[in-house]
Design a protein around this motif. Structure first.
Motif, PDB file in Angstrom:
ATOM      1  N   ILE A   8      52.433  25.217  36.371  1.00  0.00           N
ATOM      2  CA  ILE A   8      53.410  25.086  37.467  1.00  0.00           C
ATOM      3  C   ILE A   8      54.780  25.645  37.067  1.00  0.00           C
ATOM      4  O   ILE A   8      55.818  25.039  37.307  1.00  0.00           O
ATOM      5  N   GLN A   9      54.759  26.810  36.429  1.00  0.00           N
ATOM      6  CA  GLN A   9      56.033  27.438  36.044  1.00  0.00           C
ATOM      7  C   GLN A   9      56.277  28.607  37.010  1.00  0.00           C
ATOM      8  O   GLN A   9      55.909  29.757  36.724  1.00  0.00           O
ATOM      9  N   GLU A  10      56.885  28.278  38.138  1.00  0.00           N
ATOM     10  CA  GLU A  10      57.023  29.268  39.211  1.00  0.00           C
ATOM     11  C   GLU A  10      57.810  30.508  38.773  1.00  0.00           C
ATOM     12  O   GLU A  10      57.359  31.642  38.964  1.00  0.00           O
ATOM     13  N   ASP A  11      59.002  30.290  38.188  1.00  0.00           N
ATOM     14  CA  ASP A  11      59.849  31.440  37.826  1.00  0.00           C
ATOM     15  C   ASP A  11      59.109  32.378  36.877  1.00  0.00           C
ATOM     16  O   ASP A  11      59.128  33.595  37.037  1.00  0.00           O
ATOM     17  N   LYS A  12      58.455  31.761  35.892  1.00  0.00           N
ATOM     18  CA  LYS A  12      57.747  32.572  34.894  1.00  0.00           C
ATOM     19  C   LYS A  12      56.604  33.342  35.563  1.00  0.00           C
ATOM     20  O   LYS A  12      56.426  34.543  35.333  1.00  0.00           O
ATOM     21  N   ALA A  13      55.841  32.638  36.394  1.00  0.00           N
ATOM     22  CA  ALA A  13      54.693  33.278  37.056  1.00  0.00           C
ATOM     23  C   ALA A  13      55.157  34.460  37.907  1.00  0.00           C
ATOM     24  O   ALA A  13      54.580  35.546  37.852  1.00  0.00           O
ATOM     25  N   ILE A  14      56.218  34.233  38.680  1.00  0.00           N
ATOM     26  CA  ILE A  14      56.685  35.291  39.582  1.00  0.00           C
ATOM     27  C   ILE A  14      57.250  36.475  38.793  1.00  0.00           C
ATOM     28  O   ILE A  14      56.988  37.634  39.125  1.00  0.00           O
ATOM     29  N   SER A  15      57.950  36.175  37.713  1.00  0.00           N
ATOM     30  CA  SER A  15      58.496  37.314  36.960  1.00  0.00           C
ATOM     31  C   SER A  15      57.356  38.085  36.278  1.00  0.00           C
ATOM     32  O   SER A  15      57.415  39.323  36.179  1.00  0.00           O
ATOM     33  N   LEU A  16      56.292  37.403  35.878  1.00  0.00           N
ATOM     34  CA  LEU A  16      55.138  38.121  35.309  1.00  0.00           C
ATOM     35  C   LEU A  16      54.455  38.990  36.370  1.00  0.00           C
ATOM     36  O   LEU A  16      54.008  40.101  36.097  1.00  0.00           O
ATOM     37  N   VAL A  17      54.396  38.459  37.604  1.00  0.00           N
ATOM     38  CA  VAL A  17      53.790  39.238  38.686  1.00  0.00           C
ATOM     39  C   VAL A  17      54.630  40.498  38.950  1.00  0.00           C
ATOM     40  O   VAL A  17      54.107  41.610  39.061  1.00  0.00           O
ATOM     41  N   ARG A  18      55.957  40.315  39.000  1.00  0.00           N
ATOM     42  CA  ARG A  18      56.848  41.476  39.214  1.00  0.00           C
ATOM     43  C   ARG A  18      56.668  42.512  38.099  1.00  0.00           C
ATOM     44  O   ARG A  18      56.613  43.716  38.334  1.00  0.00           O
ATOM     45  N   ASN A  19      56.589  41.995  36.887  1.00  0.00           N
ATOM     46  CA  ASN A  19      56.369  42.845  35.719  1.00  0.00           C
ATOM     47  C   ASN A  19      55.075  43.641  35.832  1.00  0.00           C
ATOM     48  O   ASN A  19      55.035  44.832  35.549  1.00  0.00           O
ATOM     49  N   GLY A  20      54.030  42.937  36.269  1.00  0.00           N
ATOM     50  CA  GLY A  20      52.715  43.569  36.438  1.00  0.00           C
ATOM     51  C   GLY A  20      52.779  44.681  37.473  1.00  0.00           C
ATOM     52  O   GLY A  20      52.237  45.775  37.267  1.00  0.00           O
ATOM     53  N   LEU A  21      53.489  44.405  38.559  1.00  0.00           N
ATOM     54  CA  LEU A  21      53.628  45.422  39.612  1.00  0.00           C
ATOM     55  C   LEU A  21      54.351  46.654  39.057  1.00  0.00           C
ATOM     56  O   LEU A  21      53.935  47.783  39.292  1.00  0.00           O
ATOM     57  N   ALA A  22      55.436  46.378  38.305  1.00  0.00           N
ATOM     58  CA  ALA A  22      56.224  47.476  37.738  1.00  0.00           C
ATOM     59  C   ALA A  22      55.371  48.315  36.787  1.00  0.00           C
ATOM     60  O   ALA A  22      55.569  49.522  36.655  1.00  0.00           O
ATOM     61  N   ARG A  23      54.417  47.669  36.139  1.00  0.00           N
ATOM     62  CA  ARG A  23      53.539  48.404  35.208  1.00  0.00           C
ATOM     63  C   ARG A  23      52.363  49.078  35.908  1.00  0.00           C
ATOM     64  O   ARG A  23      51.483  49.628  35.269  1.00  0.00           O
ATOM     65  N   GLY A  24      52.293  48.889  37.215  1.00  0.00           N
ATOM     66  CA  GLY A  24      51.242  49.586  37.973  1.00  0.00           C
ATOM     67  C   GLY A  24      49.925  48.839  38.054  1.00  0.00           C
ATOM     68  O   GLY A  24      48.902  49.421  38.428  1.00  0.00           O
ATOM     69  N   ILE A  25      49.925  47.549  37.706  1.00  0.00           N
ATOM     70  CA  ILE A  25      48.671  46.777  37.817  1.00  0.00           C
ATOM     71  C   ILE A  25      48.365  46.558  39.300  1.00  0.00           C
ATOM     72  O   ILE A  25      49.273  46.302  40.102  1.00  0.00           O
ATOM     73  N   ASP A  26      47.091  46.663  39.634  1.00  0.00           N
ATOM     74  CA  ASP A  26      46.665  46.512  41.030  1.00  0.00           C
ATOM     75  C   ASP A  26      47.177  45.176  41.602  1.00  0.00           C
ATOM     76  O   ASP A  26      46.949  44.112  41.013  1.00  0.00           O
ATOM     77  N   PRO A  27      47.899  45.229  42.751  1.00  0.00           N
ATOM     78  CA  PRO A  27      48.492  44.020  43.314  1.00  0.00           C
ATOM     79  C   PRO A  27      47.488  42.892  43.555  1.00  0.00           C
ATOM     80  O   PRO A  27      47.762  41.730  43.274  1.00  0.00           O
ATOM     81  N   PHE A  28      46.309  43.248  44.050  1.00  0.00           N
ATOM     82  CA  PHE A  28      45.328  42.208  44.345  1.00  0.00           C
ATOM     83  C   PHE A  28      44.820  41.547  43.056  1.00  0.00           C
ATOM     84  O   PHE A  28      44.567  40.345  43.020  1.00  0.00           O
ATOM     85  N   THR A  29      44.705  42.340  41.998  1.00  0.00           N
ATOM     86  CA  THR A  29      44.294  41.786  40.703  1.00  0.00           C
ATOM     87  C   THR A  29      45.312  40.731  40.270  1.00  0.00           C
ATOM     88  O   THR A  29      44.950  39.653  39.786  1.00  0.00           O
ATOM     89  N   LEU A  30      46.591  41.044  40.480  1.00  0.00           N
ATOM     90  CA  LEU A  30      47.635  40.081  40.108  1.00  0.00           C
ATOM     91  C   LEU A  30      47.504  38.798  40.932  1.00  0.00           C
ATOM     92  O   LEU A  30      47.592  37.687  40.407  1.00  0.00           O
ATOM     93  N   LEU A  31      47.245  38.969  42.244  1.00  0.00           N
ATOM     94  CA  LEU A  31      47.097  37.786  43.112  1.00  0.00           C
ATOM     95  C   LEU A  31      45.868  36.960  42.724  1.00  0.00           C
ATOM     96  O   LEU A  31      45.880  35.730  42.821  1.00  0.00           O
ATOM     97  N   GLU A  32      44.819  37.643  42.278  1.00  0.00           N
ATOM     98  CA  GLU A  32      43.616  36.917  41.852  1.00  0.00           C
ATOM     99  C   GLU A  32      43.912  36.067  40.614  1.00  0.00           C
ATOM    100  O   GLU A  32      43.370  34.975  40.448  1.00  0.00           O
ATOM    101  N   GLU A  33      44.807  36.570  39.756  1.00  0.00           N
ATOM    102  CA  GLU A  33      45.203  35.772  38.586  1.00  0.00           C
ATOM    103  C   GLU A  33      45.946  34.522  39.034  1.00  0.00           C
ATOM    104  O   GLU A  33      45.741  33.434  38.512  1.00  0.00           O
ATOM    105  N   VAL A  34      46.799  34.696  40.028  1.00  0.00           N
ATOM    106  CA  VAL A  34      47.544  33.540  40.540  1.00  0.00           C
ATOM    107  C   VAL A  34      46.541  32.541  41.145  1.00  0.00           C
ATOM    108  O   VAL A  34      46.631  31.337  40.931  1.00  0.00           O
ATOM    109  N   ARG A  35      45.555  33.073  41.874  1.00  0.00           N
ATOM    110  CA  ARG A  35      44.552  32.187  42.493  1.00  0.00           C
ATOM    111  C   ARG A  35      43.762  31.414  41.428  1.00  0.00           C
ATOM    112  O   ARG A  35      43.496  30.220  41.581  1.00  0.00           O
TER     113      ARG A  35
END
Ligand code: B12
Length: 221
Positions: A12-39
């Motif tokens: 339940i570390q929202e800030d950390k999770a969201i910044s990792l997602v942003r980081n992943g996007l910046a690195r070109g990781i598939d957006p849905f893959t990132l959302l699946e990790e969150v799920r």
């Protein structure tokens, strides 16, 4: 990186999770893959809640992290999803039930698979479902429900749709806290265990024809 997202959500570390997602996007990781990790992280929170290790508030907070990540990845939600296009699927949580975490996750998954979904919200009456189906002509109706009261609402909705549309009615799929017995009680065509199964079933039904199938109840598998 991906394991980090799962564990940030699970913790339940929202800030950390969201910044990792942003980081992943910046690195070109598939957006849905990132959302699946969150799920996956949300599912871990739910398991911990079921084992008595987490409170209900933790589940709700994890769902908020998913919603936030969804906005970061896909942009702001489009309200009811009523974009003026012709949806293939009308999707809502049935009358008397306000649980929407699973519905929202499933809709994101379905849209990722290219399906057009109209989100009609929660606590939706049978008449409101009917109206949306009449307005859109969608060939598939998806109903979500997690409480016992939802089963009667599903049954009423299915009954009304069958009565009004007759042979040319849409295919009805239920999900949430449901099983074979609930499916046969409500008169729905299919029940599914999870969002991926639901998305795959819809794709198969739409490929097979107009989304309509035999009216006997059965599980997706
Ligand atoms: C979070 C939660 C809440 C939150 C909901 C927040 C929200 N915005 O949704 C809050 C706190 C508001 C809440 C309220 C209530 N809750 Co509640 N809640 C839960 C809890 C802990 C998790 C549900 C959840 O979100 N799971 C996570 C999602 C991702 O899973 P899911 O919904 O199953 O969805 C997955 C699949 O099923 C699928 N899916 C879901 N729907 C559909 C539909 C289709 C068509 C498809 C294809 C797929 C699909 O997609 C998802 C991903 O795969 C469950 C207990 C549990 N362990 O499940 C109780 C639970 C569902 N709640 C329960 C109850 C009783 C209530 C209340 C009545 C409590 C009260 N006394 O006020 C109220 C209900 C109010 C109402 N009128 O609806 C009971 C229901 C028992 C029953 N048989 O009736 C449960 C089971 C807890 C329990 N063990 O007692 N709740």
């Amino acid at each position: 990186m991906r394991k980090l997202i799962v564990s940030a959500v699970a913790g339940i570390q929202e800030d950390k999770a969201i910044s990792l997602v942003r980081n992943g996007l910046a690195r070109g990781i598939d957006p849905f893959t990132l959302l699946e990790e969150v799920r996956t992280g949300v599912e871990i929170v739910l398991e911990r809640y079921n084992r008595g290790e987490y409170f209900l508030a933790d589940v709700v907070m994890a769902a908020d992290i998913y919603k936030h990540a969804q906005q970061v990845v896909l942009g702001p939600a489009d309200g009811t999803g009523d974009s003026g296009r012709h949806p293939q699927i009308v999707f809502g949580t049935v009358e008397r039930d306000i649980h929407d975490i699973g519905k929202n996750i499933t809709i994101v998954t379905m849209r990722h698979y290219g399906l057009e979904v109209l989100d009609v919200g929660v606590n939706v009456s049978p008449a409101a479902f009917l109206e949306k189906l009449q307005q859109t002509g969608a060939p598939i109706l998806c109903l979500s429900g997690l409480i016992s009261d939802a089963y009667d609402s599903m049954k009423k909705t299915v009954g009304l749709i069958k009565k009004r549309f007759g042979e040319r009615r849409p295919t009805i799929i239920i999900g949430g806290l449901v099983n074979e017995v609930v499916c046969s009680y409500t008169g729905a065509d299919y029940w599914v265990k999870n969002c991926t199964e639901g998305a795959e079933l819809c794709i198969r039904l739409l490929k097979e024809g107009d989304g309509r199938c035999a009216s006997e109840s059965r599980a997706a598998k």
